[in-house]
Design a protein around this motif. Sequence first.
Motif, PDB file in Angstrom:
ATOM      1  N   LYS A  18      -1.128  -5.206   5.847  1.00 17.50           N
ATOM      2  CA  LYS A  18      -0.390  -6.473   5.940  1.00 17.50           C
ATOM      3  C   LYS A  18      -1.020  -7.620   5.148  1.00 17.50           C
ATOM      4  O   LYS A  18      -0.344  -8.325   4.399  1.00 17.50           O
ATOM      5  N   LEU A  19      -2.311  -7.850   5.341  1.00 16.68           N
ATOM      6  CA  LEU A  19      -2.899  -9.133   4.967  1.00 16.68           C
ATOM      7  C   LEU A  19      -3.318  -9.241   3.513  1.00 16.68           C
ATOM      8  O   LEU A  19      -3.390 -10.353   2.977  1.00 16.68           O
ATOM      9  N   GLU A  20      -3.630  -8.137   2.865  1.00  9.13           N
ATOM     10  CA  GLU A  20      -3.878  -8.182   1.429  1.00  9.13           C
ATOM     11  C   GLU A  20      -2.528  -8.307   0.729  1.00  9.13           C
ATOM     12  O   GLU A  20      -1.685  -7.408   0.824  1.00  9.13           O
ATOM     13  N   ARG A  21      -2.318  -9.406   0.031  1.00 13.48           N
ATOM     14  CA  ARG A  21      -0.988  -9.662  -0.551  1.00 13.48           C
ATOM     15  C   ARG A  21      -1.131  -9.952  -2.045  1.00 13.48           C
ATOM     16  O   ARG A  21      -1.078 -11.106  -2.481  1.00 13.48           O
ATOM     17  N   HIS A  22      -1.296  -8.883  -2.804  1.00 14.43           N
ATOM     18  CA  HIS A  22      -1.483  -9.019  -4.241  1.00 14.43           C
ATOM     19  C   HIS A  22      -0.447  -8.235  -5.043  1.00 14.43           C
ATOM     20  O   HIS A  22      -0.248  -8.519  -6.218  1.00 14.43           O
ATOM     21  N   TYR A  23       0.175  -7.263  -4.413  1.00 14.34           N
ATOM     22  CA  TYR A  23       1.054  -6.353  -5.150  1.00 14.34           C
ATOM     23  C   TYR A  23       2.503  -6.805  -5.052  1.00 14.34           C
ATOM     24  O   TYR A  23       2.935  -7.361  -4.039  1.00 14.34           O
ATOM     25  N   ALA A  24       3.276  -6.560  -6.109  1.00 11.85           N
ATOM     26  CA  ALA A  24       4.645  -7.050  -6.189  1.00 11.85           C
ATOM     27  C   ALA A  24       5.575  -6.357  -5.197  1.00 11.85           C
ATOM     28  O   ALA A  24       6.504  -6.980  -4.673  1.00 11.85           O
ATOM     29  N   GLU A  25       5.331  -5.085  -4.909  1.00  6.90           N
ATOM     30  CA  GLU A  25       6.309  -4.291  -4.169  1.00  6.90           C
ATOM     31  C   GLU A  25       5.987  -4.090  -2.695  1.00  6.90           C
ATOM     32  O   GLU A  25       6.793  -3.515  -1.965  1.00  6.90           O
ATOM     33  N   PHE A  26       4.804  -4.540  -2.247  1.00  4.08           N
ATOM     34  CA  PHE A  26       4.449  -4.295  -0.848  1.00  4.08           C
ATOM     35  C   PHE A  26       3.331  -5.224  -0.414  1.00  4.08           C
ATOM     36  O   PHE A  26       2.566  -5.730  -1.238  1.00  4.08           O
ATOM     37  N   ASP A  27       3.261  -5.462   0.903  1.00  7.01           N
ATOM     38  CA  ASP A  27       2.095  -6.114   1.492  1.00  7.01           C
ATOM     39  C   ASP A  27       1.010  -5.062   1.703  1.00  7.01           C
ATOM     40  O   ASP A  27       1.289  -3.863   1.812  1.00  7.01           O
ATOM     41  N   GLY A  28      -0.231  -5.512   1.830  1.00 10.97           N
ATOM     42  CA  GLY A  28      -1.332  -4.579   2.026  1.00 10.97           C
ATOM     43  C   GLY A  28      -1.647  -3.819   0.759  1.00 10.97           C
ATOM     44  O   GLY A  28      -1.313  -4.244  -0.363  1.00 10.97           O
ATOM     45  N   LEU A  29      -2.289  -2.668   0.922  1.00  7.63           N
ATOM     46  CA  LEU A  29      -2.721  -1.849  -0.214  1.00  7.63           C
ATOM     47  C   LEU A  29      -1.878  -0.594  -0.378  1.00  7.63           C
ATOM     48  O   LEU A  29      -2.094   0.161  -1.320  1.00  7.63           O
ATOM     49  N   ASN A  30      -0.951  -0.363   0.553  1.00 10.28           N
ATOM     50  CA  ASN A  30      -0.083   0.826   0.495  1.00 10.28           C
ATOM     51  C   ASN A  30      -0.915   2.103   0.324  1.00 10.28           C
ATOM     52  O   ASN A  30      -0.659   2.926  -0.565  1.00 10.28           O
ATOM     53  N   LEU A  31      -1.890   2.269   1.190  1.00 14.74           N
ATOM     54  CA  LEU A  31      -2.772   3.429   1.115  1.00 14.74           C
ATOM     55  C   LEU A  31      -2.046   4.689   1.579  1.00 14.74           C
ATOM     56  O   LEU A  31      -1.031   4.624   2.267  1.00 14.74           O
ATOM     57  N   THR A  32      -2.600   5.836   1.240  1.00 15.04           N
ATOM     58  CA  THR A  32      -2.014   7.094   1.678  1.00 15.04           C
ATOM     59  C   THR A  32      -2.142   7.247   3.192  1.00 15.04           C
ATOM     60  O   THR A  32      -3.006   6.639   3.835  1.00 15.04           O
ATOM     61  N   TRP A  33      -1.295   8.103   3.745  1.00 13.13           N
ATOM     62  CA  TRP A  33      -1.337   8.398   5.176  1.00 13.13           C
ATOM     63  C   TRP A  33      -2.717   8.880   5.571  1.00 13.13           C
ATOM     64  O   TRP A  33      -3.253   8.484   6.612  1.00 13.13           O
ATOM     65  N   GLU A  34      -3.342   9.721   4.748  1.00 14.58           N
ATOM     66  CA  GLU A  34      -4.642  10.308   5.092  1.00 14.58           C
ATOM     67  C   GLU A  34      -5.735   9.251   5.185  1.00 14.58           C
ATOM     68  O   GLU A  34      -6.596   9.308   6.070  1.00 14.58           O
ATOM     69  N   THR A  35      -5.698   8.262   4.293  1.00 10.75           N
ATOM     70  CA  THR A  35      -6.715   7.208   4.347  1.00 10.75           C
ATOM     71  C   THR A  35      -6.497   6.307   5.554  1.00 10.75           C
ATOM     72  O   THR A  35      -7.453   5.938   6.253  1.00 10.75           O
ATOM     73  N   LEU A  36      -5.248   5.965   5.834  1.00 13.61           N
ATOM     74  CA  LEU A  36      -4.963   5.144   7.015  1.00 13.61           C
ATOM     75  C   LEU A  36      -5.351   5.875   8.296  1.00 13.61           C
ATOM     76  O   LEU A  36      -5.951   5.288   9.208  1.00 13.61           O
ATOM     77  N   GLU A  37      -5.007   7.161   8.362  1.00 11.96           N
ATOM     78  CA  GLU A  37      -5.378   7.951   9.542  1.00 11.96           C
ATOM     79  C   GLU A  37      -6.890   7.949   9.729  1.00 11.96           C
ATOM     80  O   GLU A  37      -7.403   7.781  10.845  1.00 11.96           O
ATOM     81  N   ALA A  38      -7.608   8.133   8.632  1.00 10.10           N
ATOM     82  CA  ALA A  38      -9.062   8.227   8.709  1.00 10.10           C
ATOM     83  C   ALA A  38      -9.692   6.898   9.127  1.00 10.10           C
ATOM     84  O   ALA A  38     -10.650   6.874   9.907  1.00 10.10           O
ATOM     85  N   ILE A  39      -9.169   5.786   8.632  1.00 16.25           N
ATOM     86  CA  ILE A  39      -9.688   4.476   9.045  1.00 16.25           C
ATOM     87  C   ILE A  39      -9.431   4.266  10.537  1.00 16.25           C
ATOM     88  O   ILE A  39     -10.301   3.803  11.281  1.00 16.25           O
ATOM     89  N   ALA A  40      -8.239   4.627  10.977  1.00 19.74           N
ATOM     90  CA  ALA A  40      -7.867   4.411  12.384  1.00 19.74           C
ATOM     91  C   ALA A  40      -8.647   5.303  13.330  1.00 19.74           C
ATOM     92  O   ALA A  40      -8.988   4.898  14.449  1.00 19.74           O
TER      93      ALA A  40
END
Length: 380
Positions: A131-153
């Motif tokens: 949500k909070l990283e807002r640098h990209y034109a097409e999405f909020d956040g970094l739009n990381l892969t499911w595997e990276t998000l799962e691993a962080i969580a």
Amino acid sequence: MLAPYASKPEQSRGRLVPEEESHFRSPFQRDRDRIIHASAFRRLKHKTQVFVEHEGDNYRTRLTHSIEVGQVARTVAGALGLNQELTEAVALAHDLGHTPFGHTGEDALHALMEPYGGFDHNAQAIRIVTKLERHYAEFDGLNLTWETLEAIAKHNGPVEGALPWALAECNAALDLELHTHASAEAQVAALADDIAYNNHDLHDGLRAGLFTDEEITALPMIGPAYAEVDAKYPGLDWNRRRHEALRRGFGGMVGDVIDTSRARLAESGASSVEEIRALGRPVVQFSPEIWTQLKDIREFLFRRMYRAPSVMVIRKQVAVVVEELFDLFLHDPGLLPERWLHDLAMAEGDETAVARIISDYIAGMTDRFALHEHERLMKP
């Protein structure tokens, strides 16, 4: 060559917002690179590990800690045949959600946020990258892969019970299967964190004069390491002696994780990352002997460093900074910087939404910025 149970980039479950993949970087490499280029990652250089940022230039910060965790994680992942890029991405992102002033700041912010759902730095890391990283034109956040998000969580294991609100928001949009263990890469990142902070907190505590070399020679793993150095390099000056001993203890922890985890992975019979998730137990672990010794080291650090009188004085002072800033912004949200005013307008006066915006703002502060803002706003 990756082991059968490693996370394969070509088998990734993808991103929340579909993107054309790179021809020369794997999805997990792109995740790691986006984390490195994130504003939240850069701010870690001025966030507390144990000592507040202004107390000395040689102490670890959240940034240098994260880099050390990443180095250990890549080493262990490579030895186990796991995906090093995914492992490093998780290691570098695991502390993105930390507040200024380390766990002291987190404790203070959690207490303030209790009426609004609380605060959890692991969930905040997910909020930052979605949500909070807002640098990209097409999405909020970094739009990381499911595997990276799962691993962080889930790098600390399955998330059970009531979910922190920031994690629940992400999980509602992209089911991270929080009831299972994560990939072996995420498990490596978690233990790399343990190895890094146990080593460098001893080093920083010695530098700060909170305890002596002689006192830590009573600790398991550490005493034998000093003895080995003294036998091999008699008369070595104190600084080199200390460094040589601690790096031997550090290397022993890394070697133990590799040997123990290699045996547990073979014993599991897992032939895919999905089978790792379904095992119902972690496969990346310390041996029981080293785990017991690490608990002794952690208890020593808690007593002699994290709760040392000089550290506690600073903890009380910086907790007041967080408390007073939060109260000030809650009573006058218009004091937030201009880039946050759009979020306030979208909140439409909802008290919980406003409090969460203020929490996001304060959690993103560095130590020095929080101190400067407190000075500017509270003592004009």
